[in-house]
Design a protein around this motif. Sequence first.
Motif, PDB file in Angstrom:
ATOM      1  N   LYS A  32      42.548  39.254  66.656  1.00 44.22           N
ATOM      2  CA  LYS A  32      41.636  39.700  67.714  1.00 44.22           C
ATOM      3  C   LYS A  32      42.266  39.508  69.083  1.00 44.22           C
ATOM      4  CE  LYS A  32      37.126  38.514  69.685  1.00 44.22           C
ATOM      5  NZ  LYS A  32      35.908  37.684  69.494  1.00 44.22           N
ATOM      6  N   TRP A  33      42.809  38.326  69.308  1.00 45.07           N
ATOM      7  CA  TRP A  33      43.410  38.026  70.607  1.00 45.07           C
ATOM      8  C   TRP A  33      44.822  38.605  70.702  1.00 45.07           C
ATOM      9  CZ3 TRP A  33      39.509  36.824  73.296  1.00 45.07           C
ATOM     10  CH2 TRP A  33      38.467  36.067  72.744  1.00 45.07           C
ATOM     11  N   TYR A  34      45.530  38.688  69.598  1.00 40.86           N
ATOM     12  CA  TYR A  34      46.881  39.246  69.620  1.00 40.86           C
ATOM     13  C   TYR A  34      46.854  40.712  70.035  1.00 40.86           C
ATOM     14  CZ  TYR A  34      51.237  41.227  67.828  1.00 40.86           C
ATOM     15  OH  TYR A  34      52.412  41.905  67.708  1.00 40.86           O
ATOM     16  N   TRP A  35      46.005  41.492  69.411  1.00 43.18           N
ATOM     17  CA  TRP A  35      45.947  42.914  69.728  1.00 43.18           C
ATOM     18  C   TRP A  35      45.332  43.156  71.100  1.00 43.18           C
ATOM     19  CZ3 TRP A  35      48.923  46.259  67.713  1.00 43.18           C
ATOM     20  CH2 TRP A  35      49.368  46.111  66.387  1.00 43.18           C
ATOM     21  N   LEU A  36      44.441  42.270  71.543  1.00 43.59           N
ATOM     22  CA  LEU A  36      43.916  42.377  72.901  1.00 43.59           C
ATOM     23  C   LEU A  36      45.035  42.173  73.919  1.00 43.59           C
ATOM     24  CD1 LEU A  36      41.650  42.585  74.979  1.00 43.59           C
ATOM     25  CD2 LEU A  36      41.212  40.138  74.625  1.00 43.59           C
ATOM     26  N   LEU A  37      45.884  41.173  73.666  1.00 45.67           N
ATOM     27  CA  LEU A  37      47.000  40.906  74.573  1.00 45.67           C
ATOM     28  C   LEU A  37      48.000  42.055  74.574  1.00 45.67           C
ATOM     29  CD1 LEU A  37      48.500  38.959  76.449  1.00 45.67           C
ATOM     30  CD2 LEU A  37      49.550  37.940  74.406  1.00 45.67           C
ATOM     31  N   VAL A  38      48.353  42.543  73.383  1.00 49.85           N
ATOM     32  CA  VAL A  38      49.312  43.644  73.286  1.00 49.85           C
ATOM     33  C   VAL A  38      48.763  44.898  73.956  1.00 49.85           C
ATOM     34  CG1 VAL A  38      50.476  45.192  71.682  1.00 49.85           C
ATOM     35  CG2 VAL A  38      50.430  42.738  71.226  1.00 49.85           C
ATOM     36  N   SER A  39      47.510  45.232  73.668  1.00 48.58           N
ATOM     37  CA  SER A  39      46.914  46.443  74.232  1.00 48.58           C
ATOM     38  C   SER A  39      46.783  46.338  75.746  1.00 48.58           C
ATOM     39  CB  SER A  39      45.544  46.694  73.600  1.00 48.58           C
ATOM     40  OG  SER A  39      45.635  46.793  72.189  1.00 48.58           O
ATOM     41  N   GLY A  40      46.294  45.182  76.211  1.00 42.88           N
ATOM     42  CA  GLY A  40      46.132  45.006  77.651  1.00 42.88           C
ATOM     43  C   GLY A  40      47.453  45.054  78.396  1.00 42.88           C
ATOM     44  N   THR A  41      48.481  44.434  77.826  1.00 46.85           N
ATOM     45  CA  THR A  41      49.795  44.454  78.468  1.00 46.85           C
ATOM     46  C   THR A  41      50.364  45.865  78.527  1.00 46.85           C
ATOM     47  OG1 THR A  41      50.222  42.204  77.673  1.00 46.85           O
ATOM     48  CG2 THR A  41      52.123  43.502  78.388  1.00 46.85           C
ATOM     49  N   PHE A  42      50.224  46.593  77.425  1.00 41.55           N
ATOM     50  CA  PHE A  42      50.745  47.969  77.391  1.00 41.55           C
ATOM     51  C   PHE A  42      50.037  48.845  78.420  1.00 41.55           C
ATOM     52  CE2 PHE A  42      50.630  52.282  75.485  1.00 41.55           C
ATOM     53  CZ  PHE A  42      51.996  52.547  75.531  1.00 41.55           C
ATOM     54  N   TYR A  43      48.734  48.700  78.508  1.00 43.51           N
ATOM     55  CA  TYR A  43      47.996  49.522  79.478  1.00 43.51           C
ATOM     56  C   TYR A  43      48.357  49.144  80.909  1.00 43.51           C
ATOM     57  CZ  TYR A  43      44.262  51.395  82.327  1.00 43.51           C
ATOM     58  OH  TYR A  43      43.573  52.045  83.308  1.00 43.51           O
ATOM     59  N   LEU A  44      48.517  47.860  81.199  1.00 42.66           N
ATOM     60  CA  LEU A  44      48.891  47.453  82.552  1.00 42.66           C
ATOM     61  C   LEU A  44      50.243  48.028  82.951  1.00 42.66           C
ATOM     62  CD1 LEU A  44      47.672  43.736  82.681  1.00 42.66           C
ATOM     63  CD2 LEU A  44      46.676  45.729  83.828  1.00 42.66           C
ATOM     64  N   LEU A  45      51.172  48.089  82.014  1.00 44.27           N
ATOM     65  CA  LEU A  45      52.478  48.686  82.307  1.00 44.27           C
ATOM     66  C   LEU A  45      52.342  50.172  82.650  1.00 44.27           C
ATOM     67  CD1 LEU A  45      54.689  47.011  79.547  1.00 44.27           C
ATOM     68  CD2 LEU A  45      54.663  46.495  81.996  1.00 44.27           C
ATOM     69  N   LEU A  46      51.541  50.880  81.842  1.00 47.62           N
ATOM     70  CA  LEU A  46      51.345  52.308  82.130  1.00 47.62           C
ATOM     71  C   LEU A  46      50.580  52.516  83.433  1.00 47.62           C
ATOM     72  CD1 LEU A  46      50.510  53.823  78.617  1.00 47.62           C
ATOM     73  CD2 LEU A  46      52.701  53.725  79.806  1.00 47.62           C
ATOM     74  N   PHE A  47      49.608  51.659  83.697  1.00 50.94           N
ATOM     75  CA  PHE A  47      48.837  51.808  84.929  1.00 50.94           C
ATOM     76  C   PHE A  47      49.709  51.525  86.151  1.00 50.94           C
ATOM     77  CE2 PHE A  47      45.898  50.340  88.258  1.00 50.94           C
ATOM     78  CZ  PHE A  47      45.017  51.406  88.270  1.00 50.94           C
ATOM     79  N   THR A  48      50.631  50.556  86.040  1.00 55.39           N
ATOM     80  CA  THR A  48      51.570  50.293  87.129  1.00 55.39           C
ATOM     81  C   THR A  48      52.463  51.502  87.376  1.00 55.39           C
ATOM     82  OG1 THR A  48      51.568  47.933  86.568  1.00 55.39           O
ATOM     83  CG2 THR A  48      53.378  48.737  87.931  1.00 55.39           C
ATOM     84  N   TRP A  49      52.924  52.111  86.293  1.00 57.81           N
ATOM     85  CA  TRP A  49      53.736  53.331  86.405  1.00 57.81           C
ATOM     86  C   TRP A  49      52.914  54.458  87.039  1.00 57.81           C
ATOM     87  CZ3 TRP A  49      56.798  55.746  81.707  1.00 57.81           C
ATOM     88  CH2 TRP A  49      57.698  56.691  82.212  1.00 57.81           C
ATOM     89  N   TYR A  50      51.669  54.542  86.655  1.00 56.48           N
ATOM     90  CA  TYR A  50      50.770  55.565  87.212  1.00 56.48           C
ATOM     91  C   TYR A  50      50.626  55.397  88.728  1.00 56.48           C
ATOM     92  CZ  TYR A  50      46.199  57.570  88.395  1.00 56.48           C
ATOM     93  OH  TYR A  50      45.169  58.246  88.996  1.00 56.48           O
ATOM     94  N   GLN A  51      50.403  54.176  89.193  1.00 53.60           N
ATOM     95  CA  GLN A  51      50.282  53.918  90.621  1.00 53.60           C
ATOM     96  C   GLN A  51      51.598  54.224  91.362  1.00 53.60           C
ATOM     97  OE1 GLN A  51      47.632  53.217  92.376  1.00 53.60           O
ATOM     98  NE2 GLN A  51      46.225  53.052  90.639  1.00 53.60           N
ATOM     99  N   TYR A  52      52.700  53.866  90.719  1.00 52.51           N
ATOM    100  CA  TYR A  52      54.004  54.144  91.332  1.00 52.51           C
ATOM    101  C   TYR A  52      54.222  55.648  91.473  1.00 52.51           C
ATOM    102  CZ  TYR A  52      59.076  54.566  91.766  1.00 52.51           C
ATOM    103  OH  TYR A  52      60.337  54.911  92.183  1.00 52.51           O
ATOM    104  N   ALA A  53      53.839  56.403  90.446  1.00 52.23           N
ATOM    105  CA  ALA A  53      54.003  57.852  90.488  1.00 52.23           C
ATOM    106  C   ALA A  53      53.161  58.472  91.591  1.00 52.23           C
ATOM    107  CB  ALA A  53      53.634  58.458  89.132  1.00 52.23           C
ATOM    108  N   LEU A  54      51.962  57.978  91.806  1.00 47.27           N
ATOM    109  CA  LEU A  54      51.111  58.506  92.862  1.00 47.27           C
ATOM    110  C   LEU A  54      51.681  58.193  94.252  1.00 47.27           C
ATOM    111  CD1 LEU A  54      47.496  57.766  91.564  1.00 47.27           C
ATOM    112  CD2 LEU A  54      48.763  59.910  91.462  1.00 47.27           C
ATOM    113  N   HIS A  55      52.189  56.979  94.404  1.00 49.00           N
ATOM    114  CA  HIS A  55      52.698  56.578  95.713  1.00 49.00           C
ATOM    115  C   HIS A  55      54.051  57.229  96.049  1.00 49.00           C
ATOM    116  CE1 HIS A  55      49.600  53.443  95.381  1.00 49.00           C
ATOM    117  NE2 HIS A  55      49.694  53.364  96.706  1.00 49.00           N
ATOM    118  N   THR A  56      54.780  57.672  95.054  1.00 49.19           N
ATOM    119  CA  THR A  56      56.057  58.350  95.308  1.00 49.19           C
ATOM    120  C   THR A  56      55.884  59.848  95.463  1.00 49.19           C
ATOM    121  OG1 THR A  56      56.439  58.431  92.908  1.00 49.19           O
ATOM    122  CG2 THR A  56      57.440  56.603  94.144  1.00 49.19           C
TER     123      THR A  56
END
Length: 307
Positions: A32-56
């Motif tokens: 339960k906590w393992y997949w929450l951590l993996v999923s949350g980390t993966f989404y944060l990485l994509l969301f960071t990339w998303y913000q970077y793409a908008l700002h560039t």
Amino acid sequence: MSSLPKTSSRPGQSTSKQNYKKIWYAPASRAKWYWLLVSGTFYLLLFTWYQYALHTGQEAEPFEDPFRLFGICAFVLVLLSASYTLRRRFARALPGKVQSWLWMHTWLGIITILVALLHENYAYITHDFLQVPNDLLEANLGPIALFALILLVFSGIAGRLFDQWQTRKMAHEAATNGVGIAQAVEERVRHLEETAESLCAGKSDAFKEHCQKRLQPTNQQKNMLASLSGSLTPRARSDLQRAEEALDERARLLISLQHLQQSQRLIRRWRMLHILIASLSLLIITYHSIMELSITILHITTIVPSP
């Protein structure tokens, strides 16, 4: 999960007075906590990339990088989430517990919506709202695929909550009926019926008729009991009392069995509905993904301009 009786060491003690130990407990899964951590980390990485793409200054369109990659990631997450059904129904030899696969299915399904929103730059949700029904067909059923994904995930979450609610009802019923789950109740009911039939052996027709009426769901089951007891021998009255106790317990267990089976039916029907939604949604999402990949990456299919 089951309910096990504590057998008494005293000889001759009635089995109806057994104390039942409740062991309705499902150990928590670390997945339960393992997949929450993996999923949350993966989404944060994509969301960071998303913000970077908008700002560039990159164009926030589904067919432009990295927004195209977000769509590919969302489709891969859909397939990974769907692998839970493969593990549960077809490939049971795959490693890991079903409960762990269920948590993977749950958390990946939730972040799939979030990644799909990144892919569309939150179109149809915060802006570019649909104006006419034909807008649903644009981008190779892109809006329909997005809404189908949202419906699929939310139906899965609702189904999970519904399962937990009905499971708790069944657990409470099984813990309080003195026997256990539906299969154990059915066995106990059959045993009580056999006990009542054995006590009827060699008795008068009135005795047998009374027991037969008690075995049927009638509204006047004990009307004959007072008049019948006065015409029986002491041994027959003792057998009648034992038969009454068995039939009373049977009637109580039949009500409990009805509640357990009703919860089981509701869970099965909801799961069938979720499977239907999942099948249709997966079909739409797969069509949209294949068509977009064929047009924007593989260049197998071209968009024919309207006249």
